[in-house]
Design an enzyme around this catalytic site. Structure first.
Site, PDB file in Angstrom:
ATOM      1  N   SER A  66      62.690   1.494  16.493  1.00 14.45           N
ATOM      2  CA  SER A  66      63.571   0.822  15.637  1.00 14.45           C
ATOM      3  C   SER A  66      64.732  -0.010  16.298  1.00 14.45           C
ATOM      4  CB  SER A  66      64.372   2.021  14.921  1.00 14.45           C
ATOM      5  OG  SER A  66      65.263   1.587  13.953  1.00 14.45           O
ATOM      6  N   TYR A  87      69.219   9.605  15.296  1.00 15.86           N
ATOM      7  CA  TYR A  87      68.142   8.683  14.955  1.00 15.86           C
ATOM      8  C   TYR A  87      68.097   7.525  16.131  1.00 15.86           C
ATOM      9  CZ  TYR A  87      65.094   5.277  12.267  1.00 15.86           C
ATOM     10  OH  TYR A  87      64.082   4.423  12.073  1.00 15.86           O
ATOM     11  N   LYS A  99      65.274   6.940  18.778  1.00 21.41           N
ATOM     12  CA  LYS A  99      64.334   5.589  18.953  1.00 21.41           C
ATOM     13  C   LYS A  99      64.663   4.937  20.336  1.00 21.41           C
ATOM     14  CE  LYS A  99      62.431   5.715  14.702  1.00 21.41           C
ATOM     15  NZ  LYS A  99      61.101   5.759  14.689  1.00 21.41           N
TER      16      LYS A  99
END
Length: 249
Positions: free
Chosen positions: A139, A152, A156
């Site tokens: 991401s 997160y 990622k």
């Protein structure tokens, strides 16, 4: 052009909705035998029923035992794995001061650890004829600083770094297995819809989406297909950003 992955076996995690479901549709349309996995059993079986020849397996990607079982079942069904798409993911919001350790661990387990497990257990069952391709879903959150998603972002960013290491390993071993990651920006999926609903109206992330627009799952699935097919035969160890310029301002 059709049949770009004809006869190849594709295992896709998080396949019950969003990017994973679209990956499954596109790869199957181009000839792959698709196995899609998810913890959302009802949705997963529905998607598999819509795709000719597809198989659904319930799968907690944070579980090593589940990974071993899913790999064994896929190999029993099809004899090999040509394409692995580590797509499963989730997001929990909170700054470094606010986020609980449990939410941090959950995100790392579901995304970073599952990518490790998927690659570890799939690689021994991938052929060395150049048809082996692993696509790990990263991401732009792993590239640019976003204060509301520290876990997160860590997961990622770790996926991007791990992808390079695994690609080098496969090259050193002479496996002819290509390993790449994709870093999407904002894409219209159920996960992002839920995430947007949780954000404050003045959150910078919403402004970025408004400025750059939201992509569609097909924008990512078409790149998955490219990397999984012979079209991507000279690409490995690369992170491909698909964000309509969001990371450049």
């Amino acid at each position: 052009m059709t049949g770009r992955v004809e006869g190849r076996v594709a295992l896709i995690t998080g396949g019950a909705s969003g990017l994973g479901a679209e990956d499954a549709r596109v790869l199957a349309r181009e000839g792959a035998k698709v196995v899609l996995t998810d913890i959302q059993e009802e949705l997963g079986r529905k998607i598999a029923a819509e795709i000719p020849g597809a198989t659904f397996l319930r799968h907690n990607v944070a579980s090593e035992a589940d990974w071993q079982a899913v790999i064994a079942c896929t190999v029993e069904l099809h004899g090999r794995i040509n394409i692995l798409v580590n797509n499963a993911g989730l997001v929990r919001f909170g700054s470094i001061e606010d986020m609980s350790y449990a939410d941090y661990k959950l995100q790392v387990d579901v995304m970073l650890d599952s990518t490790f497990l998927g690659c570890k257990y799939a690689i021994p069952h991938m052929p060395h004829d150049g048809t082996g391709s692993i696509v790990n879903m990263a991401s732009i959150g792993g590239i640019k600083g976003i204060s509301a998603i520290p876990a997160y972002a860590a997961a990622k960013g770790g996926i991007i770094a791990m992808t390079r290491s695994i690609a080098i390993h496969c090259r050193e071993q002479g496996y002819r297995i290509r390993v790449n990651s994709i870093a999407p920006g904002g894409i219209v999926t159920p996960m992002t819809a839920q995430a947007v609903a949780e954000l404050d109206a003045d959150d910078p992330g919403l402004k970025q989406n408004a400025d750059h627009g939201m992509g569609q799952p097909a924008d990512i699935a078409n790149m998955v297909l490219y990397l999984a097919s012979d079209d991507g035969r000279h690409i490995t160890g690369t992170n491909i950003v698909i964000d309509n310029g969001e990371t450049i301002g």
